[in-house]
Design a protein around this motif. Structure first.
Motif, short mmCIF file in Angstrom:
data_model
loop_
_atom_site.label_atom_id
_atom_site.label_comp_id
_atom_site.label_asym_id
_atom_site.label_seq_id
_atom_site.Cartn_x
_atom_site.Cartn_y
_atom_site.Cartn_z
N ARG A 142 0.84 -1.19 0.00
CA ARG A 142 0.00 0.00 0.00
C ARG A 142 0.88 1.24 0.00
O ARG A 142 1.78 1.37 0.82
CB ARG A 142 -0.90 -0.01 1.23
CG ARG A 142 -1.70 1.26 1.46
CD ARG A 142 -2.82 1.39 0.45
NE ARG A 142 -3.61 2.60 0.71
CZ ARG A 142 -4.54 3.06 -0.12
NH1 ARG A 142 -4.80 2.40 -1.24
NH2 ARG A 142 -5.23 4.15 0.17
N PHE A 143 0.62 2.14 -0.95
CA PHE A 143 1.39 3.38 -1.07
C PHE A 143 0.49 4.57 -0.78
O PHE A 143 -0.57 4.74 -1.40
CB PHE A 143 1.99 3.50 -2.48
CG PHE A 143 2.98 2.44 -2.81
CD1 PHE A 143 4.33 2.64 -2.60
CD2 PHE A 143 2.57 1.20 -3.30
CE1 PHE A 143 5.27 1.65 -2.89
CE2 PHE A 143 3.49 0.21 -3.59
CZ PHE A 143 4.83 0.43 -3.38
N GLU A 144 0.90 5.39 0.17
CA GLU A 144 0.19 6.61 0.52
C GLU A 144 1.17 7.76 0.31
O GLU A 144 2.13 7.90 1.06
CB GLU A 144 -0.30 6.54 1.97
CG GLU A 144 -1.19 5.33 2.23
CD GLU A 144 -1.35 5.02 3.70
OE1 GLU A 144 -1.30 5.97 4.51
OE2 GLU A 144 -1.52 3.83 4.04
N ILE A 145 0.95 8.54 -0.73
CA ILE A 145 1.95 9.52 -1.19
C ILE A 145 1.34 10.91 -1.24
O ILE A 145 0.30 11.12 -1.86
CB ILE A 145 2.48 9.13 -2.58
CG1 ILE A 145 3.06 7.70 -2.56
CG2 ILE A 145 3.52 10.14 -3.06
CD1 ILE A 145 3.38 7.15 -3.93
N ILE A 146 2.02 11.84 -0.59
CA ILE A 146 1.63 13.24 -0.65
C ILE A 146 2.83 14.06 -1.12
O ILE A 146 3.94 13.86 -0.62
CB ILE A 146 1.18 13.77 0.73
CG1 ILE A 146 0.01 12.96 1.28
CG2 ILE A 146 0.79 15.25 0.63
CD1 ILE A 146 -0.41 13.37 2.68
#
Length: 282
Positions: free
Chosen positions: A171-175
């Motif tokens: 899971r990738f959570e990118i800001i």
């Protein structure tokens, strides 16, 4: 994961700082007694026992002599000091062997982790970079360091890592900050290709992608970039890399949650990227 930053080896339970304090207490001495014997000011004694300063090998030898610490425990403290030094210098030492070796380390983190929380203020995150953008970044950074010029292997290693984006167990959570999208770190044509790549990434089922927009009231100042590999946090600057595990990593996780409150996602994020591409074309 069991990666620690250098300071953890000073302050963790039974760490180096605690060893200093235990040796003094076992000798039945007060902090001022040790300070007087060593001709140290009280602040130096306090900071040593609380992990606020890194002692030298000479400090350990002197402390052991004053408190009557046996040789085996003294040597354990010296070994712990070497660990602290190694952790502090590891990034610099790794860079001596070039970026490819360092990129290989990040490969390990990507293989072994399942959740990635990435916040970037000024660069497109490495996991999302196109080859020409990555190449431009590496070339610019290498001009700042006396390191082997192994740009092409490093680029290939970084791009190869993107296979993990296709692994639905990760899971990738990118800001990213809008400034990262508008900062022209490569030729405009490369920037357009790079930004178009971001649009496609927002469609991936295991990627959550957000942008902190400019000219919008936000509630968490984007002070520094970081990546959380599961529960290990890594920050990197011009001068080195720092790894956090435990309280600091948890704090960065909470900061990431706050940043999502200020980020735009989905169609709104894609619209913003398209507007930036048009600005580059104009």
């Amino acid at each position: 994961m069991t990666d620690f930053r250098a300071e953890d080896w000073l302050t963790r339970p039974h760490g180096l700082a605690q060893r200093f304090r235990e040796a003094r207490e076992a000798a039945g001495m007060l902090a001022q007694d040790v300070g007087a014997a060593l001709h140290w000011d009280p602040a130096k004694v306090s900071k040593t026992e609380n992990g606020k300063r890194t002692p030298t090998a000479a400090d350990i030898h002197a402390w052991a002599e004053v408190t009557g610490l046996d040789d085996s425990r003294r040597d354990e403290m010296l070994a712990m000091l070497e660990t602290v030094r190694a952790l502090r210098s590891s990034f610099k030492d790794r860079m001596r062997y070039g970026r490819t070796a360092l990129q290989g380390e990040y490969d390990r983190l990507y293989r072994e982790s399942s959740r990635f929380r990435i916040f970037q203020t000024i660069w497109i995150p490495g996991i999302l970079q196109v080859p020409d953008y990555a190449r431009a970044v590496f070339i610019d950074l290498d001009e700042l360091r006396e390191t082997p010029r192994d740009v092409e292997p490093a680029v290939q290693t970084r791009i190869g890592r993107q296979q993990h984006l296709n692994d639905l167990s990760k899971r990738f959570e990118i800001i990213v900050c809008e400034a990262a999208l508008r900062t022209v770190l490569a030729d405009p044509q490369v920037m357009r290709v790079q930004l178009d790549r971001l649009i496609s990434v927002t469609m991936l089922p295991n990627v959550r992608f957000g942008i902190i927009p400019l000219l919008k009231r936000i509630h968490t100042a984007p002070q520094a970039s970081f990546v959380l590999y599961d529960e290990l946090a890594v920050t990197e600057s011009f001068v080195g890399e720092t790894r956090y595990f435990t309280e600091e990593a948890a704090l960065l996780g909470r900061i990431m949650e706050r940043l999502w409150n200020d980020a735009v996602e989905g169609a709104e994020a894609r619209g913003l990227i398209r507007a930036i591409i048009e600005d580059l074309t104009a």
